[in-house]
Write an enzyme that holds these catalytic residues in place. Structure first.
Site, short mmCIF file in Angstrom:
data_model
loop_
_atom_site.label_atom_id
_atom_site.label_comp_id
_atom_site.label_asym_id
_atom_site.label_seq_id
_atom_site.Cartn_x
_atom_site.Cartn_y
_atom_site.Cartn_z
CE LYS A 40 3.86 2.61 -12.84
NZ LYS A 40 3.87 3.60 -12.25
N GLY A 41 2.42 -2.52 -8.95
CA GLY A 41 2.51 -3.79 -8.11
C GLY A 41 2.42 -5.37 -8.11
CD GLU A 95 -3.37 -5.56 -5.30
OE1 GLU A 95 -3.30 -5.83 -5.84
OE2 GLU A 95 -4.58 -4.29 -5.05
CG ASP A 96 0.41 -5.21 -4.69
OD1 ASP A 96 -1.05 -4.99 -4.38
OD2 ASP A 96 1.28 -3.86 -4.85
CG ASP A 99 -3.09 -1.54 3.53
OD1 ASP A 99 -2.61 -1.95 4.27
OD2 ASP A 99 -3.09 -0.36 2.96
CE LYS A 127 0.11 -3.39 4.26
NZ LYS A 127 0.82 -1.89 4.73
CG PHE A 148 4.80 1.70 3.49
CD1 PHE A 148 3.99 1.50 3.10
CD2 PHE A 148 5.87 1.03 3.23
CE1 PHE A 148 3.49 2.04 1.31
CE2 PHE A 148 5.67 2.04 1.65
CZ PHE A 148 4.25 1.99 1.49
CB VAL A 149 5.86 -4.58 3.10
CG1 VAL A 149 6.09 -5.25 4.12
CG2 VAL A 149 4.18 -5.24 2.42
CG ASP A 155 4.84 1.94 -5.33
OD1 ASP A 155 4.37 0.85 -4.97
OD2 ASP A 155 5.09 3.40 -4.74
NE ARG A 161 6.82 0.24 -8.97
CZ ARG A 161 5.25 0.26 -8.14
NH1 ARG A 161 4.69 -0.76 -7.51
NH2 ARG A 161 4.35 1.39 -8.59
P1 IMP Z 1 -6.33 -1.47 -0.47
O1 IMP Z 1 -7.18 -0.36 -1.08
O2 IMP Z 1 -6.27 -0.60 0.54
O3 IMP Z 1 -6.56 -2.46 0.09
O4 IMP Z 1 -4.53 -0.81 -1.39
C1 IMP Z 1 -4.12 -1.76 -2.16
C2 IMP Z 1 -3.31 -1.33 -2.72
O5 IMP Z 1 -2.14 -0.62 -2.15
C3 IMP Z 1 -1.91 -1.97 -3.30
O6 IMP Z 1 -2.20 -2.93 -4.12
C4 IMP Z 1 -0.90 -1.44 -2.87
O7 IMP Z 1 -0.30 -0.61 -4.16
C5 IMP Z 1 -0.60 -0.61 -2.19
N1 IMP Z 1 -0.38 -0.27 -0.75
C6 IMP Z 1 -0.87 -0.86 0.72
N2 IMP Z 1 0.07 -1.38 1.86
C7 IMP Z 1 1.16 -1.54 1.06
C8 IMP Z 1 2.83 -1.27 1.68
O8 IMP Z 1 2.08 -1.72 2.87
N3 IMP Z 1 3.52 -1.45 0.98
C9 IMP Z 1 3.47 -0.67 -0.57
N4 IMP Z 1 2.23 -0.48 -0.93
C10 IMP Z 1 1.45 -1.02 -0.73
#
Ligand code: IMP
Length: 171
Positions: A40-41, A95-96, A99, A127, A148-149, A155, A161
């Site tokens: 949803k982000g 993508e939001d 990470d 990040k 953590f944002v 969220d 959100r």
């Molecule tokens: P990744 O697969 O680890 O790159 O994670 C991606 C997903 O994790 C993002 O689309 C977010 O939904 C969630 N996420 C990662 N870091 C944060 C954060 O700092 N705040 C909120 N959601 C996060």
């Protein structure tokens, strides 16, 4: 008591979205686009960016999860698939935040099997210090440190959100 601090304010976000939209319009001149929003982000980012772009844009929505209790589990689960075809289309994954990179690495591989004309990634936040999977966004709004944002779609256990800025919680 939880206090939310502003990391990137609304004005900064708006300015950066204008720049990203301009860049996308230059690079996809005369072409239709397909925005693939990761729920949803990315919902807020998808809409706000799309409103600034003059090209015709089609939309698809996909929902994946890999986070439990604000921790990445390492496994990406497909909760809701796209409903239309992306074959032959210029797809941009919206993508939001990137990470660990696991979500995008999974999605890239999954979506490439559906034969898009092109597949790029546009992320509001990056990040890089947290990266595990070798994947990079083609377009990035802001590169941030390891915090953590929340807000602007992001969220904390489904909360915050709808903040119109990107913030973080100070305990
Ligand atoms: P990744 O697969 O680890 O790159 O994670 C991606 C997903 O994790 C993002 O689309 C977010 O939904 C969630 N996420 C990662 N870091 C944060 C954060 O700092 N705040 C909120 N959601 C996060």
């Amino acid at each position: 008591m939880r206090k939310i601090k502003v990391l990137i304010n609304e004005e900064q976000i708006n300015k950066r979205l204008d720049e990203l939209a301009k860049q996308l319009m230059e690079e996809y001149k005369g072409k239709d686009l397909m925005f693939l929003c990761i729920l949803k982000g990315s919902a807020f980012f998808t809409v706000e960016l799309a409103k600034r772009i003059k090209n015709n844009i089609q939309f698809e929505f996909i929902e994946v999860s890999s986070y439990e209790n604000n921790e990445s589990t390492g496994k990406v689960k497909l909760n809701k698939d796209i409903t239309g075809s992306i074959e032959g289309k210029n797809v941009i994954i919206i993508e939001d935040i990137v990470d660990t990179g696991r979500t995008l690495s999974f999605l890239k591989e999954y979506l490439l099997q559906k034969n898009p004309e092109s597949l790029k990634i546009c992320a509001l936040l990056d990040k890089p210090s947290r990266r595990i999977a070798a994947v990079e966004a083609d377009y990035v709004g802001f590169t941030i440190e390891n915090k953590f944002v929340i807000g602007y779609g992001l969220d904390d256990e489904q909360n915050y959100r709808n903040l119109n800025y990107i913030g973080y919680v100070e305990e």
